[in-house]
Structures are given as structure tokens and as C-alpha cells.
Design an enzyme around this catalytic site. Structure first.
Site, PDB file in Angstrom:
ATOM      1  N   ASP A 116      -7.080 -16.286 -26.351  1.00 59.27           N
ATOM      2  CA  ASP A 116      -7.911 -15.188 -26.880  1.00 59.27           C
ATOM      3  C   ASP A 116      -8.967 -14.838 -25.833  1.00 59.27           C
ATOM      4  O   ASP A 116     -10.120 -14.571 -26.156  1.00 59.27           O
ATOM      5  CB  ASP A 116      -8.553 -15.614 -28.200  1.00 59.27           C
ATOM      6  CG  ASP A 116      -9.184 -14.431 -28.953  1.00 59.27           C
ATOM      7  OD1 ASP A 116      -8.832 -13.264 -28.659  1.00 59.27           O
ATOM      8  OD2 ASP A 116     -10.038 -14.670 -29.828  1.00 59.27           O
ATOM      9  N   ASP A 129     -15.112 -20.286 -26.811  1.00 54.19           N
ATOM     10  CA  ASP A 129     -14.339 -19.913 -28.006  1.00 54.19           C
ATOM     11  C   ASP A 129     -12.865 -20.314 -27.892  1.00 54.19           C
ATOM     12  O   ASP A 129     -11.989 -19.472 -27.730  1.00 54.19           O
ATOM     13  CB  ASP A 129     -14.478 -18.396 -28.228  1.00 54.19           C
ATOM     14  CG  ASP A 129     -14.132 -18.012 -29.664  1.00 54.19           C
ATOM     15  OD1 ASP A 129     -13.872 -18.917 -30.477  1.00 54.19           O
ATOM     16  OD2 ASP A 129     -14.116 -16.807 -29.956  1.00 54.19           O
TER      17      ASP A 129
END
Ligand SMILES: Nc1ncnc2c1ncn2[C@@H]1O[C@H](COP(=O)(O)OP(=O)(O)OP(=O)(O)O)[C@@H](O)[C@H]1O
Ligand SMILES: [Mg+2]
Length: 293
Positions: free
Chosen positions: A176, A193
Site C-alpha cells: 500500500d 503503515d
């Protein structure tokens, strides 16, 4: 973003266990609340740190797509069965796996020399890690929030490609990666993240995910340096990885050889065999003509 705004905030419920365990001394401010987590600036002793509080599973359906779970091995068979059945216990186990995936990836990558926030611990649904800061000691901005020259874009793009290569050498694909999950710290870009990070080995989606991560970088930096848009680093990196030739110092060209697909040896051997049989048949036919005639 300045670290302090005067008064401290009331300790959020989800951080109380960490305060009780002595992992956090004080909550300084709430940084942001996203789809999947709420992030706080906290103080632990003399250090200012970052606490990421995960939200419930319900709120993050998208990144739990099967492709991310594929290849993430659940070693305990009782847990595997519970996940399969989707029982309450199964969901709790899965939740645990999801949260551990991020801290596991952070430790693995930090050890491999990838610039990620240094993780400390993940407990009670909270990940405690290094707070990434800029040159003034304030919370580092996301890449998306900074403007840059063409030269700076080219430099940052190259550094991040090198980070992607390092990650892959450590067996990890972010999954991502974008300008929203990269912070610009005093010492350069920091990748954040990672709960959806995948194992490069044993995941059929791995090449597509790597390519998407790399394409996202090109699309973002291409806004400042348009020539980056025509390169093809994703395929090049994957081809090197598959061929066993990927290492952190590799020199990338952005070009791929016209044909990088591995030779299908079986097909080649079959072709040779077919030719041989044809030839034998021809010889036999000629022989029979001679003998008959
Ligand atoms: N270690 C850190 N140091 C400084 N800021 C951080 C850190 N980790 C996260 N942040 C800030 O918190 C934001 C959200 O963090 P993260 O992307 O990990 O969570 P998320 O819930 O997945 O968010 P989103 O849904 O926006 O992707 C980041 O964009 C960044 O601004
Ligand atoms: Mg994010």
C-alpha cells in the site's frame, strides 16, 4: 506539526493499559484519526513516541482482501480452523495476526536497514514506535504535503526505489505504498503503515503488488519529474528478484529486456523430441520406398 499545543489531552481509554503497564507516561496530542487507526503523540520517560491504536476489524474491510492474507501462514491449526469458520474466537485471532503483521514487518525491515519507524512494542491493540520528526523536531509531514523541485523528486524517487529493493531483499512487499504512507523526516523519506505487508515468497499476487507500489512512486514523483513516468522499474526489480540477482546495491535502469520470461525448458525439449521423431519417420519412409522399389 508542532508537538505540543499547551495542555495535554485526557488519556484515551485504549491507551490506559499501556499507561498502567508503564509503557506510556503521558499522552501529548492526537495526531490523526484515519480509517484504520488513531495515532497519538505520547511521552515515555524522556522520549516522545508515536502510539498507533488500531480500530476494529469492521472498519478496515478493504485491506483484508484475500490477496493480502494469502501466504500469511497461520501455524497453529486450531487458530487456522477458527479463522476458517469465522467464529468470534477466529475473528479475534485474525485481529491479532493483523496487528502483529505490522510490528513484525517493522522489526524485520528495521533490521534489514530499511528506514521505517523503530518499533518498540505492540500490545493491547496499540503499536508503540518512534515518532518520525522533521528538521525542526516537529512531526514529519507526509510526502503528499510537500512541494519539491524536479531534482529533489528524482533524488527522493531513487532513494525510495532503493528502499523498495531493500524491502524485497528482506522478503517484504509493502502492498500500500504511496505518498500518503511515506513521511519526510530530517534524514529523508520514512516508510510507514505496514499492516498489509506481504511475504514476497509464496504469494501469487506479489509481482502485481510490487509493481503497483513502484508505479505509485513513479506517478507521484512524475508530477515533478515527468520523465519518471515512462520508466519500468517494477518489472525490472521483480525480474531481478526472481532471477536471484537482486541486492541492495543493484543498479537499476528502468528498462527491461524485451523478453524476460524464463525459457520454458520442457517446451524446448518437446520441440527437439518432435523434430527427432519426424526425422526418424522420414528416414523410415525413404527406406521403405527404396526397399519396396
Ligand atoms: N511513526 C510515526 N511518526 C509520525 N507520524 C506518524 C507515524 N505513524 C503514523 N503517523 C501519522 O499518522 C498517519 C496515519 O498513520 P498510518 O498511515 O499508519 O495509519 P492508517 O490508519 O493506515 O491511516 P490511513 O487510513 O490514513 O492510511 C500518517 O499519515 C502520519 O501522518
Ligand atoms: Mg496510512
Amino acid at each position: 506539526m508542532p508537538l505540543t499545543g499547551g495542555g495535554r489531552v485526557k488519556t484515551p481509554k485504549r491507551l490506559l493499559p499501556l499507561v498502567e503497564e508503564g509503557l506510556i507516561d503521558e499522552v501529548i496530542s492526537q495526531l490523526m484519526s484515519g480509517k484504520e487507526a488513531t495515532v497519538y503523540v505520547v511521552r515515555s520517560g524522556d522520549s516522545t513516541r508515536c502510539a498507533k491504536v488500531y480500530k476494529d476489524a469492521k472498519q478496515r474491510s478493504f485491506r483484508q482482501a484475500a490477496s493480502y492474507r494469502e501466504g500469511r501462514k497461520v501455524k497453529n491449526s486450531r487458530e487456522a480452523r477458527a479463522i476458517e469458520k469465522g467464529s468470534r474466537y477466529g475473528r479475534e485471532v485474525q485481529e491479532q495476526h493483523w496487528q502483529n503483521a505490522e510490528v513484525d514487518a517493522l522489526f524485520r525491515l528495521a533490521n534489514a536497514g530499511v528506514r521505517v519507524p523503530q518499533p518498540y512494542i505492540c500490545t493491547d491493540g496499540v503499536l508503540l514506535m518512534e515518532l518520525v520528526t522533521d528538521a525542526d523536531g516537529n512531526v514529519a509531514p507526509r510526502l503528499n504535503d510537500v512541494d519539491m523541485s524536479e531534482a529533489r523528486a528524482v533524488e527522493l524517487h531513487a532513494r525510495l526505489l532503493n528502499e523498495v529493493v531493500r524491502m524485497l531483499c528482506a522478503g517484504v512487499i509493502h502492498g500500500d505504498l504511496s505518498e500518503y504512507n511515506i513521511l519526510l523526516a530530517e534524514d529523508g523519506p520514512v516508510i510507514i503503515d505496514l499492516p498489509q505487508a506481504v511475504d514476497a515468497a509464496g504469494n501469487l499476487e506479489a509481482p502485481a503488488m510490487l509493481e503497483r507500489d513502484v508505479d505509485n512512486l513513479a506517478a507521484y514523483f512524475g508530477r515533478f519529474a515527468p520523465h519518471l513516468l515512462s520508466a519500468n522499474y517494477g518489472k525490472e526489480i521483480w525480474a531481478l528478484f526472481e532471477g536471484g540477482g537482486l541486492h541492495p546495491e543493484v543498479q537499476l535502469t528502468g528498462q527491461i529486456e524485451l523478453d524476460t520470461t524464463p525459457v520454458d525448458l520442457d517446451a524446448v525439449l518437446q520441440e527437439l523430441e518432435d523434430t527427432r521423431l519426424e526425422e526418424e519417420a522420414r528416414v523410415r519412409h525413404e527406406q521403405s520406398l527404396r526397399e519396396g522399389g
